[in-house]
Design a protein around this motif. Structure first.
Motif, PDB file in Angstrom:
ATOM      1  N   LEU A  28       0.819  -1.212   0.000  1.00  0.00           N
ATOM      2  CA  LEU A  28       0.000   0.000   0.000  1.00  0.00           C
ATOM      3  C   LEU A  28       0.853   1.262   0.000  1.00  0.00           C
ATOM      4  O   LEU A  28       0.361   2.332  -0.350  1.00  0.00           O
ATOM      5  CB  LEU A  28      -0.907   0.032   1.234  1.00  0.00           C
ATOM      6  CG  LEU A  28      -1.860  -1.135   1.463  1.00  0.00           C
ATOM      7  CD1 LEU A  28      -2.685  -0.892   2.717  1.00  0.00           C
ATOM      8  CD2 LEU A  28      -2.755  -1.369   0.261  1.00  0.00           C
ATOM      9  N   ALA A  29       2.101   1.117   0.393  1.00  0.00           N
ATOM     10  CA  ALA A  29       2.980   2.278   0.519  1.00  0.00           C
ATOM     11  C   ALA A  29       4.390   1.919   0.094  1.00  0.00           C
ATOM     12  O   ALA A  29       4.791   0.758   0.099  1.00  0.00           O
ATOM     13  CB  ALA A  29       2.984   2.796   1.955  1.00  0.00           C
ATOM     14  N   GLY A  30       5.134   2.952  -0.260  1.00  0.00           N
ATOM     15  CA  GLY A  30       6.513   2.760  -0.677  1.00  0.00           C
ATOM     16  C   GLY A  30       6.623   2.437  -2.156  1.00  0.00           C
ATOM     17  O   GLY A  30       5.626   2.189  -2.832  1.00  0.00           O
ATOM     18  N   PRO A  31       7.846   2.432  -2.669  1.00  0.00           N
ATOM     19  CA  PRO A  31       8.051   2.171  -4.087  1.00  0.00           C
ATOM     20  C   PRO A  31       7.994   0.688  -4.411  1.00  0.00           C
ATOM     21  O   PRO A  31       8.056  -0.166  -3.518  1.00  0.00           O
ATOM     22  CB  PRO A  31       9.467   2.707  -4.318  1.00  0.00           C
ATOM     23  CG  PRO A  31      10.163   2.424  -3.018  1.00  0.00           C
ATOM     24  CD  PRO A  31       9.116   2.681  -1.953  1.00  0.00           C
ATOM     25  N   GLY A  76      16.286  -0.791  -9.593  1.00  0.00           N
ATOM     26  CA  GLY A  76      15.509   0.297 -10.159  1.00  0.00           C
ATOM     27  C   GLY A  76      14.282   0.524  -9.294  1.00  0.00           C
ATOM     28  O   GLY A  76      13.716  -0.431  -8.743  1.00  0.00           O
ATOM     29  N   VAL A  77      13.877   1.776  -9.162  1.00  0.00           N
ATOM     30  CA  VAL A  77      12.784   2.146  -8.265  1.00  0.00           C
ATOM     31  C   VAL A  77      11.720   2.917  -9.028  1.00  0.00           C
ATOM     32  O   VAL A  77      12.035   3.767  -9.865  1.00  0.00           O
ATOM     33  CB  VAL A  77      13.318   3.007  -7.090  1.00  0.00           C
ATOM     34  CG1 VAL A  77      12.179   3.488  -6.215  1.00  0.00           C
ATOM     35  CG2 VAL A  77      14.339   2.225  -6.274  1.00  0.00           C
ATOM     36  N   ALA A  78      10.463   2.612  -8.754  1.00  0.00           N
ATOM     37  CA  ALA A  78       9.332   3.423  -9.230  1.00  0.00           C
ATOM     38  C   ALA A  78       8.551   3.858  -7.999  1.00  0.00           C
ATOM     39  O   ALA A  78       8.111   3.017  -7.203  1.00  0.00           O
ATOM     40  CB  ALA A  78       8.452   2.647 -10.193  1.00  0.00           C
ATOM     41  N   TRP A  79       8.378   5.166  -7.850  1.00  0.00           N
ATOM     42  CA  TRP A  79       7.813   5.732  -6.636  1.00  0.00           C
ATOM     43  C   TRP A  79       6.279   5.770  -6.675  1.00  0.00           C
ATOM     44  O   TRP A  79       5.679   5.617  -7.742  1.00  0.00           O
ATOM     45  CB  TRP A  79       8.385   7.122  -6.410  1.00  0.00           C
ATOM     46  CG  TRP A  79       9.842   7.070  -6.087  1.00  0.00           C
ATOM     47  CD1 TRP A  79      10.881   7.187  -6.968  1.00  0.00           C
ATOM     48  CD2 TRP A  79      10.428   6.814  -4.811  1.00  0.00           C
ATOM     49  NE1 TRP A  79      12.081   7.033  -6.308  1.00  0.00           N
ATOM     50  CE2 TRP A  79      11.834   6.807  -4.989  1.00  0.00           C
ATOM     51  CE3 TRP A  79       9.902   6.595  -3.531  1.00  0.00           C
ATOM     52  CZ2 TRP A  79      12.720   6.592  -3.932  1.00  0.00           C
ATOM     53  CZ3 TRP A  79      10.781   6.392  -2.479  1.00  0.00           C
ATOM     54  CH2 TRP A  79      12.166   6.388  -2.680  1.00  0.00           C
ATOM     55  N   PRO A  80       5.652   5.965  -5.520  1.00  0.00           N
ATOM     56  CA  PRO A  80       4.180   5.956  -5.451  1.00  0.00           C
ATOM     57  C   PRO A  80       3.499   6.899  -6.438  1.00  0.00           C
ATOM     58  O   PRO A  80       2.465   6.543  -7.009  1.00  0.00           O
ATOM     59  CB  PRO A  80       3.886   6.343  -3.998  1.00  0.00           C
ATOM     60  CG  PRO A  80       5.055   5.809  -3.238  1.00  0.00           C
ATOM     61  CD  PRO A  80       6.232   6.034  -4.146  1.00  0.00           C
ATOM     62  N   THR A  81       4.052   8.087  -6.652  1.00  0.00           N
ATOM     63  CA  THR A  81       3.427   9.000  -7.615  1.00  0.00           C
ATOM     64  C   THR A  81       3.435   8.410  -9.017  1.00  0.00           C
ATOM     65  O   THR A  81       2.484   8.603  -9.785  1.00  0.00           O
ATOM     66  CB  THR A  81       4.144  10.360  -7.618  1.00  0.00           C
ATOM     67  OG1 THR A  81       5.559  10.160  -7.808  1.00  0.00           O
ATOM     68  CG2 THR A  81       3.908  11.103  -6.316  1.00  0.00           C
ATOM     69  N   GLU A  82       4.495   7.684  -9.343  1.00  0.00           N
ATOM     70  CA  GLU A  82       4.572   7.040 -10.656  1.00  0.00           C
ATOM     71  C   GLU A  82       3.605   5.865 -10.734  1.00  0.00           C
ATOM     72  O   GLU A  82       2.949   5.649 -11.765  1.00  0.00           O
ATOM     73  CB  GLU A  82       6.003   6.582 -10.919  1.00  0.00           C
ATOM     74  CG  GLU A  82       6.985   7.731 -11.049  1.00  0.00           C
ATOM     75  CD  GLU A  82       8.430   7.289 -11.165  1.00  0.00           C
ATOM     76  OE1 GLU A  82       9.132   7.797 -12.063  1.00  0.00           O
ATOM     77  OE2 GLU A  82       8.867   6.450 -10.345  1.00  0.00           O
ATOM     78  N   ILE A  83       3.506   5.115  -9.643  1.00  0.00           N
ATOM     79  CA  ILE A  83       2.566   3.994  -9.591  1.00  0.00           C
ATOM     80  C   ILE A  83       1.145   4.494  -9.790  1.00  0.00           C
ATOM     81  O   ILE A  83       0.362   3.916 -10.560  1.00  0.00           O
ATOM     82  CB  ILE A  83       2.697   3.249  -8.244  1.00  0.00           C
ATOM     83  CG1 ILE A  83       4.075   2.577  -8.143  1.00  0.00           C
ATOM     84  CG2 ILE A  83       1.578   2.212  -8.088  1.00  0.00           C
ATOM     85  CD1 ILE A  83       4.392   2.026  -6.770  1.00  0.00           C
ATOM     86  N   ASP A  84       0.791   5.570  -9.115  1.00  0.00           N
ATOM     87  CA  ASP A  84      -0.562   6.129  -9.239  1.00  0.00           C
ATOM     88  C   ASP A  84      -0.819   6.679 -10.640  1.00  0.00           C
ATOM     89  O   ASP A  84      -1.953   6.645 -11.126  1.00  0.00           O
ATOM     90  CB  ASP A  84      -0.774   7.236  -8.202  1.00  0.00           C
ATOM     91  CG  ASP A  84      -0.884   6.702  -6.783  1.00  0.00           C
ATOM     92  OD1 ASP A  84      -1.236   5.518  -6.621  1.00  0.00           O
ATOM     93  OD2 ASP A  84      -0.619   7.461  -5.841  1.00  0.00           O
ATOM     94  N   THR A 196      -4.061   5.212  -5.291  1.00  0.00           N
ATOM     95  CA  THR A 196      -4.992   4.465  -6.139  1.00  0.00           C
ATOM     96  C   THR A 196      -5.239   3.053  -5.630  1.00  0.00           C
ATOM     97  O   THR A 196      -6.030   2.313  -6.231  1.00  0.00           O
ATOM     98  CB  THR A 196      -4.463   4.389  -7.581  1.00  0.00           C
ATOM     99  OG1 THR A 196      -3.123   3.860  -7.567  1.00  0.00           O
ATOM    100  CG2 THR A 196      -4.448   5.762  -8.229  1.00  0.00           C
ATOM    101  N   PHE A 197      -4.568   2.657  -4.542  1.00  0.00           N
ATOM    102  CA  PHE A 197      -4.743   1.314  -4.003  1.00  0.00           C
ATOM    103  C   PHE A 197      -5.908   1.284  -3.019  1.00  0.00           C
ATOM    104  O   PHE A 197      -6.044   2.171  -2.173  1.00  0.00           O
ATOM    105  CB  PHE A 197      -3.464   0.841  -3.309  1.00  0.00           C
ATOM    106  CG  PHE A 197      -2.466   0.216  -4.245  1.00  0.00           C
ATOM    107  CD1 PHE A 197      -2.172   0.792  -5.469  1.00  0.00           C
ATOM    108  CD2 PHE A 197      -1.823  -0.964  -3.898  1.00  0.00           C
ATOM    109  CE1 PHE A 197      -1.254   0.214  -6.337  1.00  0.00           C
ATOM    110  CE2 PHE A 197      -0.910  -1.546  -4.756  1.00  0.00           C
ATOM    111  CZ  PHE A 197      -0.619  -0.959  -5.980  1.00  0.00           C
ATOM    112  N   ARG A 198      -6.703   0.247  -3.126  1.00  0.00           N
ATOM    113  CA  ARG A 198      -7.864   0.112  -2.259  1.00  0.00           C
ATOM    114  C   ARG A 198      -7.437   0.009  -0.800  1.00  0.00           C
ATOM    115  O   ARG A 198      -6.520  -0.742  -0.460  1.00  0.00           O
ATOM    116  CB  ARG A 198      -8.665  -1.133  -2.652  1.00  0.00           C
ATOM    117  CG  ARG A 198      -9.962  -1.306  -1.886  1.00  0.00           C
ATOM    118  CD  ARG A 198     -10.762  -2.468  -2.422  1.00  0.00           C
ATOM    119  NE  ARG A 198     -12.043  -2.602  -1.733  1.00  0.00           N
ATOM    120  CZ  ARG A 198     -12.947  -3.521  -2.034  1.00  0.00           C
ATOM    121  NH1 ARG A 198     -12.707  -4.405  -3.005  1.00  0.00           N
ATOM    122  NH2 ARG A 198     -14.089  -3.577  -1.367  1.00  0.00           N
ATOM    123  N   GLY A 199      -8.111   0.754   0.044  1.00  0.00           N
ATOM    124  CA  GLY A 199      -7.828   0.739   1.470  1.00  0.00           C
ATOM    125  C   GLY A 199      -6.962   1.891   1.935  1.00  0.00           C
ATOM    126  O   GLY A 199      -6.865   2.143   3.139  1.00  0.00           O
TER     127      GLY A 199
END
Length: 212
Positions: A28-31, A76-84, A196-199
């Motif tokens: 739910l959190a983090g990259p 390689g990292v993709a951050w929460p803003t990118e995930i959303d 964008t993740f449920r919960g």
């Protein structure tokens, strides 16, 4: 033992093949973090296996050993803003592409854990690929990549716990545990949450009689 021979069409030398895996896709959190590793022909990594089957202490030991013995490795990292913005699957590909592009040696083939290969736009170049279902328990280079991704991400989440106190990131690493949901209820989401993740964001209750 080198188990690349399990692949029927793998005629390449191990030092030209990179294993790729991710960690944190369901959090739910983090990259989301991807690891890419090229192992040499010979290595001494006792206990090398799927990172999920190893204790944190064993992962830490192997993490340092892989850093020393690998031909090369990268994360390689993709951050929460990118995930959303692009969704978790595309963000996972983004993280994988970033890991592969940062390898100091150019692989001739990628072995990807799971049932999908990386889209060409995420790699930004053409590389032969093959997905391997449950590859993190079958192919040493993928096992190593899973350990690098998981350990790097866990360390990062422990650092983020200090920056965003009250959520317990150093305990649950961003997964949807009871403690995490309770913290969300008490404090609301922070910048490291995937909106964008449920919960993560409380669902709006529909008032009675508002629907036709």
């Amino acid at each position: 033992m080198n188990r690349l021979s399990l692949l029927d069409d793998s005629s390449l030398a191990p030092e030209r093949v990179a294993g790729v895996d991710e960690a944190g896709r369901g959090c739910l959190a983090g990259p989301v973090v991807a690891g890419a590793v090229i192992l040499p022909v010979s290595y001494d990594l006792p206990g090398l296996n799927d990172s999920k089957k190893l204790t944190a202490a064993t992962r830490e030991t192997l993490y340092e050993a892989i850093r020393t013995q690998a031909v090369c490795w990268a994360v390689g990292v993709a951050w929460p803003t990118e995930i959303d913005r692009i969704n978790i699957l595309q963000a996972t590909f983004m993280a994988m592409g970033r890991a592969v592009r940062h390898l100091k040696a150019d692989p001739l083939q990628l072995l990807i854990d799971g049932n999908k290969t990386i889209p060409p736009h995420a790699l930004e170049r053409d590389i032969a690929q093959k997905f391997v279902i449950q590859g993190d328990g079958k192919i040493p280079a993928i096992s190593a990549a899973s350990i690098m991704a998981k350990t790097f991400r866990d360390r990062l989440m422990c650092k983020l716990a200090g920056r965003y106190p009250g959520y317990g990131f150093d305990v649950h690493m961003g997964y949807g545990t009871k403690v995490h949901y309770e913290a969300l209820s008490a404090h609301g989401p922070c910048r490291m949450h995937r909106m964008t993740f449920r919960g993560v964001v409380p669902e709006k209750k529909v008032e009675q009689g508002s629907l036709l």
